[in-house]
Design a protein around this motif. Structure first.
Motif, PDB file in Angstrom:
ATOM      1  N   TYR A  58       1.700  -1.782  12.884  1.00 23.50           N
ATOM      2  CA  TYR A  58       2.889  -0.984  13.139  1.00 23.50           C
ATOM      3  C   TYR A  58       4.070  -1.796  12.615  1.00 23.50           C
ATOM      4  CZ  TYR A  58       6.829   1.239  15.348  1.00 23.50           C
ATOM      5  OH  TYR A  58       8.034   1.855  15.563  1.00 23.50           O
ATOM      6  N   LEU A  59       4.801  -1.246  11.641  1.00 21.98           N
ATOM      7  CA  LEU A  59       5.933  -1.946  11.041  1.00 21.98           C
ATOM      8  C   LEU A  59       7.174  -1.711  11.889  1.00 21.98           C
ATOM      9  CD1 LEU A  59       6.097  -3.512   8.145  1.00 21.98           C
ATOM     10  CD2 LEU A  59       3.985  -2.412   8.797  1.00 21.98           C
ATOM     11  N   MET A  60       7.632  -2.766  12.546  1.00 25.51           N
ATOM     12  CA  MET A  60       8.813  -2.690  13.410  1.00 25.51           C
ATOM     13  C   MET A  60      10.085  -2.857  12.603  1.00 25.51           C
ATOM     14  SD  MET A  60       7.104  -4.736  16.665  1.00 25.51           S
ATOM     15  CE  MET A  60       8.287  -5.985  16.605  1.00 25.51           C
ATOM     16  N   HIS A  61       9.989  -3.585  11.478  1.00 25.19           N
ATOM     17  CA  HIS A  61      11.150  -3.836  10.620  1.00 25.19           C
ATOM     18  C   HIS A  61      10.631  -4.191   9.234  1.00 25.19           C
ATOM     19  CE1 HIS A  61      15.136  -5.275   9.463  1.00 25.19           C
ATOM     20  NE2 HIS A  61      14.521  -6.296   8.891  1.00 25.19           N
ATOM     21  N   GLY A  62      11.224  -3.636   8.185  1.00 22.24           N
ATOM     22  CA  GLY A  62      10.880  -4.015   6.822  1.00 22.24           C
ATOM     23  C   GLY A  62       9.815  -3.146   6.181  1.00 22.24           C
ATOM     24  N   ALA A  63       9.108  -3.737   5.212  1.00 24.61           N
ATOM     25  CA  ALA A  63       8.057  -3.025   4.473  1.00 24.61           C
ATOM     26  C   ALA A  63       7.095  -4.038   3.870  1.00 24.61           C
ATOM     27  CB  ALA A  63       8.673  -2.166   3.368  1.00 24.61           C
ATOM     28  N   ILE A  64       5.829  -3.635   3.758  1.00 25.93           N
ATOM     29  CA  ILE A  64       4.809  -4.473   3.122  1.00 25.93           C
ATOM     30  C   ILE A  64       4.025  -3.642   2.116  1.00 25.93           C
ATOM     31  CG2 ILE A  64       4.494  -6.064   5.064  1.00 25.93           C
ATOM     32  CD1 ILE A  64       1.874  -4.459   5.681  1.00 25.93           C
ATOM     33  N   ARG A  65       3.416  -4.354   1.166  1.00 26.21           N
ATOM     34  CA  ARG A  65       2.476  -3.728   0.239  1.00 26.21           C
ATOM     35  C   ARG A  65       1.110  -4.306   0.574  1.00 26.21           C
ATOM     36  NH1 ARG A  65       4.649  -5.319  -3.993  1.00 26.21           N
ATOM     37  NH2 ARG A  65       3.308  -7.063  -4.499  1.00 26.21           N
ATOM     38  N   ASP A  94      12.070  -8.672   4.122  1.00 25.83           N
ATOM     39  CA  ASP A  94      11.815  -9.348   5.393  1.00 25.83           C
ATOM     40  C   ASP A  94      11.208  -8.340   6.358  1.00 25.83           C
ATOM     41  OD1 ASP A  94      12.927 -11.600   4.283  1.00 25.83           O
ATOM     42  OD2 ASP A  94      14.707 -11.609   5.567  1.00 25.83           O
ATOM     43  N   THR A  95      10.086  -8.723   6.989  1.00 23.35           N
ATOM     44  CA  THR A  95       9.280  -7.771   7.738  1.00 23.35           C
ATOM     45  C   THR A  95       8.804  -8.362   9.059  1.00 23.35           C
ATOM     46  OG1 THR A  95       8.497  -6.740   5.700  1.00 23.35           O
ATOM     47  CG2 THR A  95       7.141  -6.417   7.642  1.00 23.35           C
ATOM     48  N   VAL A  96       8.793  -7.517  10.095  1.00 25.75           N
ATOM     49  CA  VAL A  96       8.172  -7.864  11.367  1.00 25.75           C
ATOM     50  C   VAL A  96       7.235  -6.718  11.722  1.00 25.75           C
ATOM     51  CG1 VAL A  96       8.505  -8.431  13.800  1.00 25.75           C
ATOM     52  CG2 VAL A  96      10.206  -9.159  12.111  1.00 25.75           C
ATOM     53  N   MET A  97       5.984  -7.065  12.046  1.00 25.54           N
ATOM     54  CA  MET A  97       4.989  -6.039  12.342  1.00 25.54           C
ATOM     55  C   MET A  97       4.150  -6.423  13.546  1.00 25.54           C
ATOM     56  SD  MET A  97       2.683  -6.725   8.972  1.00 25.54           S
ATOM     57  CE  MET A  97       3.235  -8.205   8.150  1.00 25.54           C
ATOM     58  N   LEU A  98       3.539  -5.424  14.130  1.00 23.29           N
ATOM     59  CA  LEU A  98       2.626  -5.622  15.248  1.00 23.29           C
ATOM     60  C   LEU A  98       1.216  -5.333  14.746  1.00 23.29           C
ATOM     61  CD1 LEU A  98       2.155  -6.114  18.312  1.00 23.29           C
ATOM     62  CD2 LEU A  98       2.379  -3.627  18.598  1.00 23.29           C
ATOM     63  N   LEU A  99       0.382  -6.377  14.713  1.00 23.10           N
ATOM     64  CA  LEU A  99      -1.020  -6.249  14.329  1.00 23.10           C
ATOM     65  C   LEU A  99      -1.826  -6.039  15.593  1.00 23.10           C
ATOM     66  CD1 LEU A  99      -3.504  -6.620  12.413  1.00 23.10           C
ATOM     67  CD2 LEU A  99      -3.309  -9.075  12.896  1.00 23.10           C
ATOM     68  N   THR A 100      -2.600  -4.966  15.637  1.00 28.30           N
ATOM     69  CA  THR A 100      -3.508  -4.695  16.747  1.00 28.30           C
ATOM     70  C   THR A 100      -4.916  -4.713  16.195  1.00 28.30           C
ATOM     71  OG1 THR A 100      -1.867  -3.316  17.864  1.00 28.30           O
ATOM     72  CG2 THR A 100      -4.165  -3.050  18.550  1.00 28.30           C
ATOM     73  N   ALA A 101      -5.805  -5.468  16.843  1.00 22.69           N
ATOM     74  CA  ALA A 101      -7.172  -5.583  16.344  1.00 22.69           C
ATOM     75  C   ALA A 101      -8.140  -5.772  17.502  1.00 22.69           C
ATOM     76  CB  ALA A 101      -7.285  -6.753  15.380  1.00 22.69           C
ATOM     77  N   ALA A 102      -9.369  -5.418  17.242  1.00 24.29           N
ATOM     78  CA  ALA A 102     -10.459  -5.650  18.183  1.00 24.29           C
ATOM     79  C   ALA A 102     -11.335  -6.739  17.581  1.00 24.29           C
ATOM     80  CB  ALA A 102     -11.257  -4.371  18.403  1.00 24.29           C
ATOM     81  N   ALA A 103     -11.088  -7.982  17.978  1.00 27.19           N
ATOM     82  CA  ALA A 103     -11.779  -9.135  17.391  1.00 27.19           C
ATOM     83  C   ALA A 103     -12.734  -9.739  18.404  1.00 27.19           C
ATOM     84  CB  ALA A 103     -10.767 -10.168  16.936  1.00 27.19           C
ATOM     85  N   GLU A 104     -14.000  -9.661  18.132  1.00 25.02           N
ATOM     86  CA  GLU A 104     -15.013 -10.248  19.005  1.00 25.02           C
ATOM     87  C   GLU A 104     -14.984 -11.763  18.893  1.00 25.02           C
ATOM     88  OE1 GLU A 104     -17.132  -8.431  20.982  1.00 25.02           O
ATOM     89  OE2 GLU A 104     -16.230  -6.548  20.324  1.00 25.02           O
ATOM     90  N   GLY A 105     -15.398 -12.453  19.921  1.00 22.59           N
ATOM     91  CA  GLY A 105     -15.581 -13.894  19.844  1.00 22.59           C
ATOM     92  C   GLY A 105     -14.386 -14.728  20.223  1.00 22.59           C
TER      93      GLY A 105
END
Length: 117
Positions: A58-65, A94-105
């Motif tokens: 989820y991009l809270m600020h900015g942009a990414i490729r 300049d970008t700030v994002m929220l990474l959400t993931a389901a990471a085992e281990g």
């Protein structure tokens, strides 16, 4: 509870002062669920990696490729499920994002997948 609005300014300031143009800050880690704030300065590229776990940005600020076989751009206010294939990320601004993931281990995603490259 985490107030995300002040995190945007703090995170991009920390990325700017880091020398690498990158800052990662875990905000939720509960079992496989991980949510991490990532801040990148314009032009910062994250290491190419496999999409090993289900994840969204989820991009809270900015942009990414997202550089993948079919590249795409994610902009402020957009939520995007990441493809399950090899990819890299480059900050368009300049970008700030929220990474959400389901990471085992229990390994924090930003420690082994998302590093400046």
């Amino acid at each position: 509870m985490v107030a995300l609005t002040p995190v945007i300014t703090r995170s991009i300031d920390l990325a700017r002062s880091s020398g690498a143009g990158f800052h990662a800050e875990p905000v939720v880690r509960r079992g496989a669920l991980q949510q991490t704030i990532l801040a990148l300065t314009e032009g910062t590229r994250l290491t190419e990696h496999e999409g090993e776990v289900p994840a969204s940005l989820y991009l809270m600020h900015g942009a990414i490729r997202v550089e993948a076989p079919e590249p795409f751009v994610i902009q402020q206010g957009e939520l995007h499920e990441l493809p399950d294939r090899r990819r890299a990320v480059v900050a368009v601004e300049d970008t700030v994002m929220l990474l959400t993931a389901a990471a085992e281990g229990g390994t924090a995603l930003h420690e082994y997948v998302l590093a400046p490259g």
